[in-house]
Enzyme design. Structure first.
Site, PDB file in Angstrom:
ATOM      1  N   HIS A 215      -4.046  50.744  23.642  1.00  0.00           N
ATOM      2  CA  HIS A 215      -2.797  50.680  24.407  1.00  0.00           C
ATOM      3  C   HIS A 215      -3.000  49.834  25.673  1.00  0.00           C
ATOM      4  O   HIS A 215      -2.531  50.168  26.754  1.00  0.00           O
ATOM      5  CB  HIS A 215      -2.298  52.086  24.754  1.00  0.00           C
ATOM      6  CG  HIS A 215      -3.322  52.948  25.439  1.00  0.00           C
ATOM      7  ND1 HIS A 215      -4.330  53.566  24.742  1.00  0.00           N
ATOM      8  CD2 HIS A 215      -3.502  53.295  26.733  1.00  0.00           C
ATOM      9  CE1 HIS A 215      -5.085  54.258  25.590  1.00  0.00           C
ATOM     10  NE2 HIS A 215      -4.607  54.098  26.800  1.00  0.00           N
TER      11      HIS A 215
ATOM     12  N   VAL B 107      -9.170  43.769  20.732  1.00  0.00           N
ATOM     13  CA  VAL B 107      -7.757  44.044  21.005  1.00  0.00           C
ATOM     14  C   VAL B 107      -7.058  44.504  19.731  1.00  0.00           C
ATOM     15  O   VAL B 107      -6.169  45.354  19.764  1.00  0.00           O
ATOM     16  CB  VAL B 107      -7.058  42.798  21.591  1.00  0.00           C
ATOM     17  CG1 VAL B 107      -5.599  43.097  21.915  1.00  0.00           C
ATOM     18  CG2 VAL B 107      -7.779  42.312  22.845  1.00  0.00           C
TER      19      VAL B 107
ATOM     20  N   LYS C 161       4.591  55.167  20.891  1.00  0.00           N
ATOM     21  CA  LYS C 161       3.349  55.469  20.192  1.00  0.00           C
ATOM     22  C   LYS C 161       3.542  56.637  19.224  1.00  0.00           C
ATOM     23  O   LYS C 161       4.555  57.329  19.231  1.00  0.00           O
ATOM     24  CB  LYS C 161       2.250  55.818  21.200  1.00  0.00           C
ATOM     25  CG  LYS C 161       1.919  54.680  22.154  1.00  0.00           C
ATOM     26  CD  LYS C 161       1.427  53.432  21.461  1.00  0.00           C
ATOM     27  CE  LYS C 161       0.020  53.568  20.959  1.00  0.00           C
ATOM     28  NZ  LYS C 161      -0.503  52.320  20.359  1.00  0.00           N
TER      29      LYS C 161
ATOM     30  N   GLN D 297      -4.633  54.057   7.964  1.00  0.00           N
ATOM     31  CA  GLN D 297      -5.489  54.537   9.039  1.00  0.00           C
ATOM     32  C   GLN D 297      -5.767  56.019   8.832  1.00  0.00           C
ATOM     33  O   GLN D 297      -5.137  56.684   8.009  1.00  0.00           O
ATOM     34  CB  GLN D 297      -4.800  54.324  10.398  1.00  0.00           C
ATOM     35  CG  GLN D 297      -4.601  52.858  10.792  1.00  0.00           C
ATOM     36  CD  GLN D 297      -3.240  52.318  10.452  1.00  0.00           C
ATOM     37  OE1 GLN D 297      -2.644  52.681   9.443  1.00  0.00           O
ATOM     38  NE2 GLN D 297      -2.720  51.436  11.312  1.00  0.00           N
TER      39      GLN D 297
ATOM     40  N   HIS E  91       1.352  53.921  13.119  1.00  0.00           N
ATOM     41  CA  HIS E  91      -0.051  53.652  12.780  1.00  0.00           C
ATOM     42  C   HIS E  91      -0.475  54.368  11.495  1.00  0.00           C
ATOM     43  O   HIS E  91      -1.493  55.069  11.461  1.00  0.00           O
ATOM     44  CB  HIS E  91      -0.972  54.038  13.939  1.00  0.00           C
ATOM     45  CG  HIS E  91      -0.694  53.289  15.202  1.00  0.00           C
ATOM     46  ND1 HIS E  91      -0.803  51.925  15.291  1.00  0.00           N
ATOM     47  CD2 HIS E  91      -0.285  53.711  16.429  1.00  0.00           C
ATOM     48  CE1 HIS E  91      -0.486  51.525  16.516  1.00  0.00           C
ATOM     49  NE2 HIS E  91      -0.163  52.595  17.211  1.00  0.00           N
TER      50      HIS E  91
ATOM     51  N   GLY F 143      -2.051  32.966  18.000  1.00  0.00           N
ATOM     52  CA  GLY F 143      -1.041  34.004  17.869  1.00  0.00           C
ATOM     53  C   GLY F 143      -0.562  34.521  19.219  1.00  0.00           C
ATOM     54  O   GLY F 143      -1.018  34.081  20.276  1.00  0.00           O
TER      55      GLY F 143
ATOM     56  N   THR G 262     -12.068  29.903  11.143  1.00  0.00           N
ATOM     57  CA  THR G 262     -12.623  31.064  10.429  1.00  0.00           C
ATOM     58  C   THR G 262     -12.534  30.931   8.914  1.00  0.00           C
ATOM     59  O   THR G 262     -12.960  31.827   8.186  1.00  0.00           O
ATOM     60  CB  THR G 262     -11.895  32.359  10.857  1.00  0.00           C
ATOM     61  OG1 THR G 262     -10.500  32.236  10.559  1.00  0.00           O
ATOM     62  CG2 THR G 262     -12.083  32.620  12.339  1.00  0.00           C
TER      63      THR G 262
END
Length: 330
Positions: free
Chosen positions: A279, A237, A42, A66, A61, A163, A191
């Site tokens: 996580h 998720v 992480k 972000q 990330h 997926g 979608t």
């Protein structure tokens, strides 16, 4: 291979030492030789802004803009370091070489079903703290027993069902005993018309497992959740929480294991709770780690040839592109 001591992970220090790894104190990577490759998982602590002189392999990330993404990249620029982001190690077909997707979806589905059970069995009470499970059989058995107490099965929709992540979510629902007709599986075909989707309001649990790569219409709106609905649990998720294109724009913070569910504000008296833990696979740390390690190993073995191995050259090129984009982005 040098491994830091750690008392918090599922693998004991002795398991590394027994196979010949050199053990060193925790958090000593900062003093590692300059040519050491620091392989973590992480992102680094946000309160540390020191320059990064090493090559790092981790989930940073920061490539999808972000919150704080420029701060992260600036540390590499200042330290003349290099980031190989695990999320963007792609094979020749553009598919990630390793991902926690399956177990993210698997455990996300578990939390969603468990939260729904909690609403039925303990209405109004705070959802308990999530703790890691020793193995998936214990988790499955626990959810099955709760569903048996309720005596009915929820209807669950998995978005991105084809997926890695979505297939994990579907897998857990099946293993928990939810009948196939109660598992609604949507992917790109369903979608394609563009959201928002009223069908989400007709299920009990919505599990979002899509990989967001560009702006799309929202799946859910505040107006929908304020109106008549069956929906009472959302598990995001994908957790594009701070992404400006978040397709579930009814929340903007991540939840945690000790506070797993957000109570979403809505004028509809029916409760709506949302899980946005980023996580989730750590609920099943041994299984998730083993699967990820097996997927990543062939690519790690190419590190000595990273100047020419396509996975690594693409990752380095992307790093430089993201650094360059800082100068042109507000």
């Amino acid at each position: 291979i040098t491994v830091e001591n750690c008392k918090e992970r599922i693998f004991a220090d002795s398991e590394y030492a027994d196979v010949g790894c050199k053990m060193v104190p925790g958090d000593s990577w900062r003093q590692a030789p300059s040519d050491a490759i620091i392989t973590g998982l992480k992102e680094l602590p946000e309160n540390d802004q020191t320059p990064l002189p090493h090559t790092h392999i981790m989930f940073a990330h920061c490539y999808k803009r972000q919150a704080g993404w420029k701060d992260v990249l600036s540390r590499f620029v200042e330290g003349k370091g290099m980031l190989y982001d695990l999320e963007f190690l792609h094979d020749d077909n553009g598919r990630r070489v390793a991902a926690f997707g399956f177990y993210a979806g698997f455990t996300g589905s578990a939390v969603g079903i468990d939260a729904w059970c909690h609403q039925q069995l303990h209405a109004g009470e705070k959802y308990p703290e999530i703790k890691p499970y020793p193995n998936e059989d214990v988790l499955i058995g626990e959810i099955k027993s709760k569903l048996a107490k309720i005596g009915k099965m929820p209807k669950i929709m998995v978005m991105g069902a084809l997926g890695r992540c979505g297939s994990g979510a579907v897998s857990f629902a099946r293993k928990a005993g939810i009948p196939e007709e109660n598992i609604i599986k949507w992917d790109m075909a369903e979608t394609a018309k563009g959201g928002p989707f009223s069908e989400i309001m007709d299920v009990d649990i919505f599990v979002n497992c899509i990989y967001l790569s560009s702006q799309i219409p929202p799946f859910i709106t505040q107006q929908q959740i304020d109106s008549e609905r069956q929906l009472s649990v959302i598990v995001d998720v994908s957790c594009d929480t701070t992404n400006p294109f978040n397709p579930i724009p009814i929340y903007n913070v991540n939840t945690t294991f000790d506070n797993a569910l957000l109570d979403i504000k809505t004028t509809n008296p029916k409760p709506l709770q949302l899980c946005s833990i980023d996580h989730l696979p750590t609920m099943l740390p041994r299984e998730a780690s083993n699967q990820f390690a097996l997927d990543l190993l062939p690519t790690l073995l190419q590190l000595p040839e990273r100047a020419s191995a396509p996975v690594w050259t693409r990752a380095e090129k992307l790093f430089h592109e993201k650094v360059a984009s800082m100068a042109t982005t507000d």
